[in-house]
Scaffold this active site. Structure first.
Site, PDB file in Angstrom:
ATOM      1  N   ASN A 208       0.851  -1.194   0.000  1.00  0.00           N
ATOM      2  CA  ASN A 208       0.000   0.000   0.000  1.00  0.00           C
ATOM      3  C   ASN A 208       0.885   1.242   0.000  1.00  0.00           C
ATOM      4  O   ASN A 208       2.110   1.134  -0.056  1.00  0.00           O
ATOM      5  CB  ASN A 208      -0.953  -0.021   1.206  1.00  0.00           C
ATOM      6  N   ASP A 277      -4.301  -6.263   4.833  1.00  0.00           N
ATOM      7  CA  ASP A 277      -5.355  -7.106   5.406  1.00  0.00           C
ATOM      8  C   ASP A 277      -5.349  -8.506   4.814  1.00  0.00           C
ATOM      9  O   ASP A 277      -5.912  -9.427   5.401  1.00  0.00           O
ATOM     10  CB  ASP A 277      -6.721  -6.447   5.178  1.00  0.00           C
ATOM     11  N   ASP A 304      -5.260  -9.862  12.547  1.00  0.00           N
ATOM     12  CA  ASP A 304      -5.436  -8.475  12.984  1.00  0.00           C
ATOM     13  C   ASP A 304      -4.496  -8.272  14.179  1.00  0.00           C
ATOM     14  O   ASP A 304      -4.797  -8.710  15.295  1.00  0.00           O
ATOM     15  CB  ASP A 304      -6.899  -8.219  13.365  1.00  0.00           C
ATOM     16  N   ILE A 305      -3.369  -7.645  13.908  1.00  0.00           N
ATOM     17  CA  ILE A 305      -2.318  -7.538  14.932  1.00  0.00           C
ATOM     18  C   ILE A 305      -2.840  -6.802  16.165  1.00  0.00           C
ATOM     19  O   ILE A 305      -2.701  -7.272  17.298  1.00  0.00           O
ATOM     20  CB  ILE A 305      -1.083  -6.786  14.365  1.00  0.00           C
ATOM     21  N   PHE A 321      -4.390   3.413  14.508  1.00  0.00           N
ATOM     22  CA  PHE A 321      -4.600   4.477  13.534  1.00  0.00           C
ATOM     23  C   PHE A 321      -5.660   3.976  12.568  1.00  0.00           C
ATOM     24  O   PHE A 321      -5.739   2.767  12.308  1.00  0.00           O
ATOM     25  CB  PHE A 321      -3.303   4.800  12.774  1.00  0.00           C
ATOM     26  N   LYS A 339     -11.588  -3.359  18.289  1.00  0.00           N
ATOM     27  CA  LYS A 339     -10.229  -3.861  18.537  1.00  0.00           C
ATOM     28  C   LYS A 339      -9.816  -3.714  20.004  1.00  0.00           C
ATOM     29  O   LYS A 339      -8.723  -4.121  20.383  1.00  0.00           O
ATOM     30  CB  LYS A 339      -9.220  -3.125  17.628  1.00  0.00           C
TER      31      LYS A 339
HETATM   32  O1  PMT Z   1       3.201   6.004   6.515  1.00  0.00           O
HETATM   33  P1  PMT Z   1       2.671   7.329   6.030  1.00  0.00           P
HETATM   34  O2  PMT Z   1       2.899   7.536   4.556  1.00  0.00           O
HETATM   35  O3  PMT Z   1       3.174   8.470   6.868  1.00  0.00           O
HETATM   36  O4  PMT Z   1       1.086   7.317   6.211  1.00  0.00           O
HETATM   37  C1  PMT Z   1       0.548   7.286   7.498  1.00  0.00           C
HETATM   38  C2  PMT Z   1      -0.687   6.375   7.578  1.00  0.00           C
HETATM   39  C3  PMT Z   1      -1.832   7.022   6.810  1.00  0.00           C
HETATM   40  C4  PMT Z   1      -0.390   4.998   6.997  1.00  0.00           C
HETATM   41  C5  PMT Z   1      -1.004   6.223   9.111  1.00  0.00           C
HETATM   42  O5  PMT Z   1      -1.246   7.460   9.665  1.00  0.00           O
HETATM   43  C6  PMT Z   1      -2.207   5.306   9.318  1.00  0.00           C
HETATM   44  O6  PMT Z   1      -3.326   5.711   9.244  1.00  0.00           O
HETATM   45  N1  PMT Z   1      -1.944   4.020   9.627  1.00  0.00           N
HETATM   46  C7  PMT Z   1      -2.951   2.981   9.748  1.00  0.00           C
HETATM   47  C8  PMT Z   1      -3.481   2.603   8.398  1.00  0.00           C
HETATM   48  C9  PMT Z   1      -4.411   1.421   8.430  1.00  0.00           C
HETATM   49  O7  PMT Z   1      -3.984   0.351   8.167  1.00  0.00           O
HETATM   50  O8  PMT Z   1      -5.611   1.662   8.864  1.00  0.00           O
HETATM   51  P2  PMT Z   1      -6.715   0.492   9.039  1.00  0.00           P
HETATM   52  O9  PMT Z   1      -7.949   1.252   9.266  1.00  0.00           O
HETATM   53  O10 PMT Z   1      -6.657  -0.451   7.896  1.00  0.00           O
HETATM   54  O11 PMT Z   1      -6.274  -0.269  10.352  1.00  0.00           O
HETATM   55  C10 PMT Z   1      -6.655   0.160  11.658  1.00  0.00           C
HETATM   56  C11 PMT Z   1      -5.580  -0.197  12.646  1.00  0.00           C
HETATM   57  O12 PMT Z   1      -5.416  -1.614  12.721  1.00  0.00           O
HETATM   58  C12 PMT Z   1      -4.207   0.350  12.309  1.00  0.00           C
HETATM   59  O13 PMT Z   1      -3.602   0.820  13.500  1.00  0.00           O
HETATM   60  C13 PMT Z   1      -3.455  -0.836  11.751  1.00  0.00           C
HETATM   61  O14 PMT Z   1      -2.060  -0.762  12.060  1.00  0.00           O
HETATM   62  C14 PMT Z   1      -4.109  -2.000  12.483  1.00  0.00           C
HETATM   63  N2  PMT Z   1      -4.139  -3.251  11.714  1.00  0.00           N
HETATM   64  C15 PMT Z   1      -4.698  -3.291  10.476  1.00  0.00           C
HETATM   65  C16 PMT Z   1      -4.736  -4.488   9.787  1.00  0.00           C
HETATM   66  C17 PMT Z   1      -4.192  -5.638  10.393  1.00  0.00           C
HETATM   67  N3  PMT Z   1      -4.216  -6.795   9.764  1.00  0.00           N
HETATM   68  N4  PMT Z   1      -3.647  -5.567  11.617  1.00  0.00           N
HETATM   69  C18 PMT Z   1      -3.618  -4.399  12.281  1.00  0.00           C
HETATM   70  O15 PMT Z   1      -3.110  -4.330  13.419  1.00  0.00           O
END
Ligand code: PMT
Length: 404
Positions: A208, A277, A304-305, A321, A339
């Site tokens: 991504n 994901d 999902d970590i 985030f 979460k």
């Molecule tokens: O790296 P940059 O270019 O500076 O950009 C920053 C960013 C936009 C990537 C950052 O600020 C950000 O938003 N990171 C989280 C992006 C994301 O994966 O969002 P999500 O809505 O898909 O996931 C929610 C949370 O679950 C996140 O904290 C993610 O780390 C976590 N997650 C997601 C999927 C997964 N399989 N395991 C996880 O732990």
């Protein structure tokens, strides 16, 4: 900016690296600092005071006596600034400081200084290795001064070894830490950053647009505030932030293993990584060849970590985030609940100056008990500082101490 509103005294002593102090002065001023330069007599043989005066907009102090000098300046200057930085610090200056000699304006200021001092030595490599110099450095460190290690490389005299003035970035980071309140002193913080790579075959992967900038900014600012920081980073071109332990991973599975291994010793986890994901269900052993018009790739969900780790949490603060293109706050709040997080930082990722791969971000910090902090577009370091403010407020008080 790390130096907004800060007053810095830059002491320049007489080595060839004195010319590099001009760039340091410029960077400090552009970082928001008011900079007062004090030069030794020998430093003026290499660079003129006018250079620093033009860069800082302030008169350069060079002498205790005579025209241009102010009575009691030698006492006041080291007390009314936020920090002092000596760059370059010659072997002679280190020796005088270690012995408590004050025989010119700069060394006298240093004797009377009450504010943190950052020493940035630069000299010939044999001089640096001299036991007398090393003993002086050890004495200064024992007294609580921060003395940077000179960098290795080719020196002005043609020799190769340790003796080069550290790069401006290194000096500025060390100085930023000295002027920043240490409200995370000794706290162990785990940060994830960057994308994951999910391999399809030996040459292709799913990923991504994350650059790692937001996570690296969190790690950098947490270190500045005194934390012991471990950064678990997906593939990123960014250099490791100063003082931070960086563990490099590729896939979501590798990130999970690294986070699980570090989580028990951690007091706060901030997951800024954009974790994939899904991963290709099977990884082809050889490069997939161009063949039929369509290619179907089957994907399997990654763990999902955050969810797994939050379920193990005892006293840790866990921050997620959320990168969203619509219904930002409502979706982020659902993720917070689902979460089991303490905080979630919701990013706007559908505007060009916020979210992925840019230096700025517009976020809302959402927490339990209806906490909602909407922030304007800020630099990623400023966002990091705001998020860490919320983390500090949630960290459990340490036995026998305050929360910070
Ligand atoms: O790296 P940059 O270019 O500076 O950009 C920053 C960013 C936009 C990537 C950052 O600020 C950000 O938003 N990171 C989280 C992006 C994301 O994966 O969002 P999500 O809505 O898909 O996931 C929610 C949370 O679950 C996140 O904290 C993610 O780390 C976590 N997650 C997601 C999927 C997964 N399989 N395991 C996880 O732990």
């Amino acid at each position: 900016m790390a130096f907004t509103g800060k007053r810095i005294l830059l002491g320049v002593s007489g080595g060839i690296a004195a010319y590099k102090a001009a760039e340091l002065a410029r960077r400090l001023v552009s970082g928001g600092a008011a900079v007062k330069v004090v030069m030794t007599r020998a430093a003026q043989e290499f660079v003129t005071p006018l250079t620093f005066q033009a860069l800082t907009g302030e008169e350069v102090a060079t002498t205790m006596f005579g025209p241009g000098s102010e009575p009691l300046e030698h006492v006041a200057l080291g007390q009314k600034v936020d920090a002092l930085v000596l760059a370059p610090a010659t072997a002679n200056l280190l020796g005088k400081m270690a012995a408590g000699i004050g025989d010119d304006l700069l060394t006298t200021i240093l004797l009377a200084a009450t504010k943190p001092i950052l020493v940035c030595p630069a000299m010939n490599c044999e001089m640096w290795a001299n036991p007398a110099v090393q003993e002086n450095v050890a004495r200064l460190r024992d007294r609580g001064l921060t003395v940077l290690q000179p960098e290795a490389g080719e020196l002005a005299c043609g020799a190769v070894g340790y003796g080069r003035l550290p790069e401006p970035e290194t000096i500025l980071e060390a100085l930023a830490k000295l002027v920043t309140p240490q409200d995370l002193a000794g706290r162990r913080i785990l940060v994830t950053a960057g994308p994951t790579h999910e391999d399809m075959d030996p040459v292709r992967f799913l990923t991504n647009r994350s650059s790692g900038k937001q996570g690296y900014a969190l790690a950098k600012v947490a270190w500045r505030r005194g934390a012991e920081v471990c950064l678990i980073s997906g593939p990123s071109h960014l250099p490791a932030p100063q003082g931070v332990e960086r563990l490099e991973v590729r896939s979501a599975r590798e990130m999970l293993d690294a986070v699980l291994a570090r989580f028990p010793q951690t007091e706060a986890l901030l997951m800024a990584a954009a974790v994939g994901d899904y991963h290709p269900t099977s990884r082809a052993e050889h490069k997939i060849k161009r063949g039929s018009q369509e290619l179907t790739v089957h994907l399997t969900q990654n763990p999902d970590i955050l969810k797994e780790v939050a379920a193990l949490k005892k006293r840790q603060v866990v921050v997620g985030f959320a990168a969203e293109t619509r219904d930002l706050e409502a979706t982020a709040r659902r993720k917070l609940e689902d979460k089991g997080l303490d905080l979630i930082v919701a990013n706007q990722v559908n505007r060009p100056d916020s979210g992925f791969a840019v230096d700025t971000n517009e976020v809302a910090i959402i927490g339990r008990k209806n906490l909602l902090v909407r922030l304007p577009l800020l630099s990623k370091e400023e966002v990091a500082a705001k998020v860490l403010d919320q983390v500090v407020a949630l960290l459990p008080t340490r036995q026998g101490g305050k929360s910070a």
